[in-house]
Scaffold this motif. Structure first.
Motif, PDB file in Angstrom:
ATOM      1  N   SER A 236       0.830  -1.209   0.000  1.00 26.31           N
ATOM      2  CA  SER A 236       0.000   0.000   0.000  1.00 26.31           C
ATOM      3  C   SER A 236       0.860   1.254   0.000  1.00 26.31           C
ATOM      4  CB  SER A 236      -0.941  -0.005   1.196  1.00 26.31           C
ATOM      5  OG  SER A 236      -0.220   0.114   2.396  1.00 26.31           O
TER       6      SER A 236
ATOM      7  N   ARG B 110       0.756   4.009  -2.998  1.00 32.19           N
ATOM      8  CA  ARG B 110       0.520   5.428  -2.712  1.00 32.19           C
ATOM      9  C   ARG B 110       1.642   6.282  -3.285  1.00 32.19           C
ATOM     10  NH1 ARG B 110       1.393   8.823   2.290  1.00 32.19           N
ATOM     11  NH2 ARG B 110       0.038  10.590   1.935  1.00 32.19           N
TER      12      ARG B 110
ATOM     13  N   LEU C   4       1.239   6.349  -7.165  1.00 32.95           N
ATOM     14  CA  LEU C   4       0.066   7.089  -7.613  1.00 32.95           C
ATOM     15  C   LEU C   4       0.054   8.543  -7.148  1.00 32.95           C
ATOM     16  CD1 LEU C   4      -2.648   4.374  -7.079  1.00 32.95           C
ATOM     17  CD2 LEU C   4      -1.647   5.115  -9.232  1.00 32.95           C
ATOM     18  N   SER C   5       0.939   8.907  -6.240  1.00 34.21           N
ATOM     19  CA  SER C   5       0.933  10.284  -5.746  1.00 34.21           C
ATOM     20  C   SER C   5       1.391  11.270  -6.823  1.00 34.21           C
ATOM     21  CB  SER C   5       1.829  10.404  -4.515  1.00 34.21           C
ATOM     22  OG  SER C   5       3.176  10.202  -4.864  1.00 34.21           O
TER      23      SER C   5
ATOM     24  N   SER D 257       0.488  11.219  -9.956  1.00 31.02           N
ATOM     25  CA  SER D 257      -0.624  11.532 -10.846  1.00 31.02           C
ATOM     26  C   SER D 257      -1.732  12.298 -10.127  1.00 31.02           C
ATOM     27  CB  SER D 257      -1.204  10.259 -11.457  1.00 31.02           C
ATOM     28  OG  SER D 257      -1.817   9.486 -10.458  1.00 31.02           O
ATOM     29  N   ALA D 258      -1.762  12.222  -8.792  1.00 30.33           N
ATOM     30  CA  ALA D 258      -2.766  12.894  -7.965  1.00 30.33           C
ATOM     31  C   ALA D 258      -4.184  12.516  -8.385  1.00 30.33           C
ATOM     32  CB  ALA D 258      -2.572  14.401  -7.992  1.00 30.33           C
ATOM     33  N   ASN D 259      -4.355  11.275  -8.802  1.00 25.59           N
ATOM     34  CA  ASN D 259      -5.662  10.796  -9.225  1.00 25.59           C
ATOM     35  C   ASN D 259      -6.295  10.000  -8.090  1.00 25.59           C
ATOM     36  OD1 ASN D 259      -7.879   9.970 -10.590  1.00 25.59           O
ATOM     37  ND2 ASN D 259      -6.791   9.026 -12.285  1.00 25.59           N
ATOM     38  N   TRP D 260      -7.126  10.657  -7.291  1.00 30.67           N
ATOM     39  CA  TRP D 260      -7.706  10.012  -6.124  1.00 30.67           C
ATOM     40  C   TRP D 260      -8.735   8.961  -6.517  1.00 30.67           C
ATOM     41  CZ3 TRP D 260     -12.915  10.345  -5.306  1.00 30.67           C
ATOM     42  CH2 TRP D 260     -13.601  11.343  -5.983  1.00 30.67           C
ATOM     43  N   ARG D 261      -9.323   9.087  -7.686  1.00 31.01           N
ATOM     44  CA  ARG D 261     -10.306   8.085  -8.118  1.00 31.01           C
ATOM     45  C   ARG D 261      -9.644   6.744  -8.401  1.00 31.01           C
ATOM     46  NH1 ARG D 261     -11.624  12.847 -10.667  1.00 31.01           N
ATOM     47  NH2 ARG D 261     -13.616  13.722 -10.029  1.00 31.01           N
TER      48      ARG D 261
ATOM     49  N   MET E 201      -6.873   5.675  -7.005  1.00 31.34           N
ATOM     50  CA  MET E 201      -6.454   5.133  -5.724  1.00 31.34           C
ATOM     51  C   MET E 201      -7.646   4.519  -4.979  1.00 31.34           C
ATOM     52  SD  MET E 201      -4.129   7.072  -2.943  1.00 31.34           S
ATOM     53  CE  MET E 201      -2.607   7.110  -3.855  1.00 31.34           C
ATOM     54  N   LEU E 202      -8.792   5.147  -5.055  1.00 28.18           N
ATOM     55  CA  LEU E 202      -9.996   4.606  -4.428  1.00 28.18           C
ATOM     56  C   LEU E 202     -10.432   3.326  -5.138  1.00 28.18           C
ATOM     57  CD1 LEU E 202     -12.191   5.182  -2.287  1.00 28.18           C
ATOM     58  CD2 LEU E 202     -13.487   6.283  -4.103  1.00 28.18           C
TER      59      LEU E 202
END
Length: 53
Positions: A11, A15, A18-19, A21-25, A27-28
């Motif tokens: 995890s 994180r 993916l940090s 790209s700042a794409n929270w969708r 990551m969710l």
């Protein structure tokens, strides 16, 4: 213990990757995948004697 450590390490790496790209969708969405797998495979688990009351 080792399983918890490996999941925690994975995890952190996810994180970190993916940090940028700042794409929270995304990551969710990645967090939903294990939940869906667990729910789908739950049907194949044997029933415990406590459930037969």
């Amino acid at each position: 213990m080792l399983q918890n450590l490996s999941v925690l390490t994975a995890s952190f790496w996810a994180r970190y990757i993916l940090s940028f790209s700042a794409n929270w969708r995304l990551m969710l969405g990645l967090g939903v995948i294990p939940a869906v797998i667990l729910v789908a495979l739950r049907a194949f688990l044997p029933e415990s004697p406590k459930c037969n009351n």
